[in-house]
Scaffold this active site. Structure first.
Site, short mmCIF file in Angstrom:
data_model
loop_
_atom_site.label_atom_id
_atom_site.label_comp_id
_atom_site.label_asym_id
_atom_site.label_seq_id
_atom_site.Cartn_x
_atom_site.Cartn_y
_atom_site.Cartn_z
N TRP A 149 0.80 -1.23 0.00
CA TRP A 149 0.00 0.00 0.00
C TRP A 149 0.83 1.28 0.00
CZ3 TRP A 149 2.02 2.00 4.32
CH2 TRP A 149 2.35 1.14 5.37
N ASN A 150 2.13 1.17 0.21
CA ASN A 150 2.87 2.43 0.45
C ASN A 150 3.06 3.29 -0.78
OD1 ASN A 150 4.64 0.27 -0.25
ND2 ASN A 150 6.38 1.54 0.33
N LYS A 173 -3.25 -7.62 -8.14
CA LYS A 173 -4.00 -7.46 -6.90
C LYS A 173 -3.30 -6.42 -6.04
CE LYS A 173 -4.22 -8.92 -2.84
NZ LYS A 173 -4.62 -7.66 -2.18
N GLY A 225 5.88 -6.79 -0.86
CA GLY A 225 5.20 -6.73 0.44
C GLY A 225 6.14 -7.17 1.54
N GLU A 247 9.94 -8.81 -3.67
CA GLU A 247 10.48 -7.52 -3.23
C GLU A 247 9.94 -7.29 -1.83
OE1 GLU A 247 12.60 -5.62 -4.62
OE2 GLU A 247 12.64 -6.29 -6.70
N LEU A 248 10.79 -7.52 -0.83
CA LEU A 248 10.28 -7.53 0.55
C LEU A 248 10.82 -6.35 1.36
CD1 LEU A 248 10.57 -11.40 1.03
CD2 LEU A 248 8.69 -10.07 0.07
N CYS A 281 10.31 0.78 1.67
CA CYS A 281 11.09 -0.44 1.92
C CYS A 281 12.57 -0.13 2.10
CB CYS A 281 10.90 -1.41 0.76
SG CYS A 281 11.23 -0.67 -0.84
N GLU A 382 11.80 -4.07 11.17
CA GLU A 382 11.31 -3.06 10.23
C GLU A 382 10.08 -2.40 10.83
OE1 GLU A 382 9.31 -4.25 6.56
OE2 GLU A 382 10.35 -2.65 5.50
P1 NAD Z 1 1.82 -7.24 3.10
O1 NAD Z 1 2.82 -8.31 2.89
O2 NAD Z 1 0.96 -7.28 4.31
O3 NAD Z 1 0.80 -7.18 1.85
C1 NAD Z 1 1.27 -7.05 0.52
C2 NAD Z 1 0.22 -7.61 -0.42
O4 NAD Z 1 0.09 -9.01 -0.22
C3 NAD Z 1 -1.17 -7.02 -0.26
O5 NAD Z 1 -1.75 -6.83 -1.53
C4 NAD Z 1 -1.90 -8.10 0.53
O6 NAD Z 1 -3.29 -8.10 0.36
C5 NAD Z 1 -1.29 -9.34 -0.10
N1 NAD Z 1 -1.39 -10.55 0.72
C6 NAD Z 1 -1.44 -10.65 2.07
N2 NAD Z 1 -1.49 -11.95 2.44
C7 NAD Z 1 -1.44 -12.68 1.30
C8 NAD Z 1 -1.46 -14.07 1.03
N3 NAD Z 1 -1.50 -14.98 2.01
N4 NAD Z 1 -1.39 -14.47 -0.25
C9 NAD Z 1 -1.33 -13.57 -1.26
N5 NAD Z 1 -1.33 -12.24 -1.05
C10 NAD Z 1 -1.39 -11.79 0.21
O7 NAD Z 1 2.65 -5.89 3.01
P2 NAD Z 1 2.15 -4.41 3.25
O8 NAD Z 1 1.86 -4.21 4.69
O9 NAD Z 1 1.09 -4.09 2.25
O10 NAD Z 1 3.45 -3.58 2.82
C11 NAD Z 1 4.51 -3.31 3.66
C12 NAD Z 1 5.69 -4.20 3.36
O11 NAD Z 1 6.03 -4.13 1.98
C13 NAD Z 1 6.95 -3.77 4.10
O12 NAD Z 1 7.61 -4.90 4.60
C14 NAD Z 1 7.77 -3.10 3.01
O13 NAD Z 1 9.15 -3.05 3.26
C15 NAD Z 1 7.44 -3.94 1.84
N6 NAD Z 1 7.76 -3.24 0.59
C16 NAD Z 1 8.81 -3.70 -0.16
C17 NAD Z 1 9.17 -3.01 -1.32
C18 NAD Z 1 10.32 -3.48 -2.19
O14 NAD Z 1 10.37 -3.09 -3.36
N7 NAD Z 1 11.23 -4.30 -1.70
C19 NAD Z 1 8.46 -1.88 -1.70
C20 NAD Z 1 7.40 -1.46 -0.90
C21 NAD Z 1 7.04 -2.14 0.24
#
Ligand code: NAD
Length: 490
Positions: A149-150, A173, A225, A247-248, A281, A382
């Site tokens: 979402w960020n 998604k 995520g 990309e975590l 991230c 984090e």
């Molecule tokens: P999140 O992992 O909670 O959710 C990310 C996405 O995954 C959402 O669309 C969510 O609905 C989906 N999701 C959740 N559970 C799932 C499942 N079991 N199966 C499939 N999809 C599922 O992350 P967040 O809170 O939205 O974002 C924050 C995180 O993202 C932080 O850790 C941040 O560092 C990371 N991030 C990484 C990058 C990068 O490029 N490395 C960029 C931005 C954000």
């Protein structure tokens, strides 16, 4: 109240159908849009639309695909301001950043448009002189893009134009916490001339994402995520032997040596942690400062942090907006409280920010902890918010050790005017990105991604499009010799 359906096969599903959930504006704390929660049937329909569109899209020649991607880039630029308003309203990020992110999204479309007709294979000379060997770079087929979402549009466009240029069709998604800009983006894709079914969007939470990952017709998953969800996605994909790009998260070290330019390093540290309210991230959330500059940098940062203008994300004068959603706000406040009780020294901030102009918004004060130890949670976890942890160090070796003593490996920063030191340290940083005398800088051409718990695979640059292609090797035997069927030929 805006109402959105799902975008499947170039059409919008009816907004009254199925379960609905609200999009909440984190500045006003009010719902401002209503979204559809996609169930298994919707995911199936979206994947079927992408499957149906894929052969024609892959067969469209590269020059035509490039022209469409370039037209989409034009449409993004024309609509950048309005798109920025949608995104800032949805996730509270200041409009001065979302505005420039929309232009960067257009840049990524143009960059990958340039690849659409240049996905060359190679010709490979073999030992055998009468075999002609060559490779083809082919699309996977239908790929799933799941984003956080960020920065919904940036995260999407780190993937989407590369996947499209390579001839894949897509089901996206977005995060349930910020879906509106992605849904609005579909209108720009259509206006740019993308054929129906090439990109489809389903909204919803974990179950929707999981249904997509598990769908047998999804050939590859690219996910942005958290590491926790990344693990789940890698396990689901692993069960089905599907490739994934992950990309975590990160907890990136930003290292300031005594010989750095203190003003430049201060600005770099500020950008690293308070840009995007720390919800990035690559946040430089662990600032390692050598003893000689330690007090000066800490004081400079405290002064600058206290002067940051918090305010309405839609006001161009605001420098920091809200945190994007209530669960994230609660997590950040809990992390701040635990840092206090762990004994890190609170230099400034330390809680929710209040004020008449901040209304009911989810604001958090720019927060700095100093004199932290690397084994404290505030230095290891984090937080994904405006919380900086400053750690002192004496010597270069100690800095390298502390910097790498973390489960993540997304980015690192090095501030020094000694080029020999910089060159010496770059190979020793266990991260996918290293910035020297700059921080939080991106470019369409430069590959981006992590190591360790920050994930694997790369986005942007040439590496980014290779993630969406697979190599086919072809051997053509043009000799007329009869061969021995019982011995391998080479
Ligand atoms: P999140 O992992 O909670 O959710 C990310 C996405 O995954 C959402 O669309 C969510 O609905 C989906 N999701 C959740 N559970 C799932 C499942 N079991 N199966 C499939 N999809 C599922 O992350 P967040 O809170 O939205 O974002 C924050 C995180 O993202 C932080 O850790 C941040 O560092 C990371 N991030 C990484 C990058 C990068 O490029 N490395 C960029 C931005 C954000």
């Amino acid at each position: 109240m805006r109402k959105y359906g799902l975008f499947i096969g170039g059409e919008w599903t009816e907004t009254g159908r199925g379960a609905r959930f609200p999009a909440v504006n984190p500045f006003t704390a009010e719902p401002w849009a209503e979204l559809a929660e996609a169930g298994q049937g919707d995911v199936d329909a979206a994947v079927a639309a992408a499957v149906a569109a894929q052969p024609a899209w892959a067969a469209t020649n590269g020059a035509t695909r490039a022209a469409i991607l370039n037209r989409i880039a034009d449409v993004i630029v024309e609509n950048a301001q309005q798109m920025a308003v949608y995104e800032s309203t949805d996730n509270g990020k200041v409009i001065r950043e979302t505005g420039s992110q929309m232009l960067f999204a257009a840049r990524l479309f143009r960059f990958y448009a340039g690849y659409a007709d240049k996905l060359y294979g190679s010709t490979i000379p073999l030992d055998s002189p009468t075999i002609f060997d060559y490779t083809l770079r082919e699309p996977y087929g239908v790929v799933a893009l799941i984003t956080a979402w960020n920065s919904p549009i940036t995260l999407l466009c780190n993937k989407l134009p590369a996947a499209l240029a390579a001839g894949n069709t897509i089901v996206v998604k977005p995060s349930e916490h910020a879906s509106v800009s992605t849904l609005e983006f579909c209108k720009l894709l259509t206006e740019g001339g993308l054929p129906p079914g090439v990109v489809n969007v389903v909204t919803g939470a974990a179950e929707t994402g999981a249904a997509l990952v598990r769908h047998p017709d999804i050939a590859k998953v690219s996910f942005t995520g958290s590491p926790g969800v990344g693990r789940k996605i890698a396990s689901m994909a692993g069960e089905m032997l599907k490739p994934v790009t992950l990309e975590l998260g990160g907890k990136s070290p930003n290292i300031v040596f005594d010989d750095a330019d203190p003003e430049a390093a201060t600005i770099g540290a500020l950008a690293g942690i308070f840009g995007a309210t720390g919800q990035t991230c690559v946040a430089g959330s662990r600032l390692l400062v050598q003893r000689g500059l330690y007090n000066e940098i800490t004081e400079r940062l405290a002064t600058r942090a206290q002067a940051i203008r918090l305010g309405d994300p839609l006001d161009p004068a605001s420098e920091m907006g809200t945190v994007a959603n209530q669960p994230q706000f609660d997590r950040i406040i809990a992390s701040i409280e635990s840092a206090k009780s762990d004994g890190a020294r609170l230099v400034t901030g330390g809680g929710a920010a209040k004020g008449a102009h901040l209304g009911k918004g989810l604001f958090i004060e720019p927060t700095i902890f100093a004199d932290a130890r690397n084994d404290m949670a505030v230095a290891q976890t984090e937080i994904f918010g405006p919380v900086l942890t400053i750690l002192p160090f004496e010597e270069e070796e100690e800095a390298v050790r502390i910097a790498n003593d973390i489960p993540f490996g997304l980015a690192s920063g090095i501030w020094t005017r000694d080029i020999s030191r910089a060159m010496r340290l770059v190979p020793r940083m266990k991260s996918g990105v290293v910035w020297v005398n700059t921080y939080r800088m991106v470019a369409a051409q430069a590959p981006f991604g992590g190591t360790k718990e920050s994930g694997f695979g790369r986005e942007r640059g040439e590496a980014g499009i290779m993630e969406f292609t697979t190599t086919k090797n072809v051997m053509i035997d043009y000799s007329s010799e009869a061969r021995d069927p019982f011995a391998i030929k080479n």
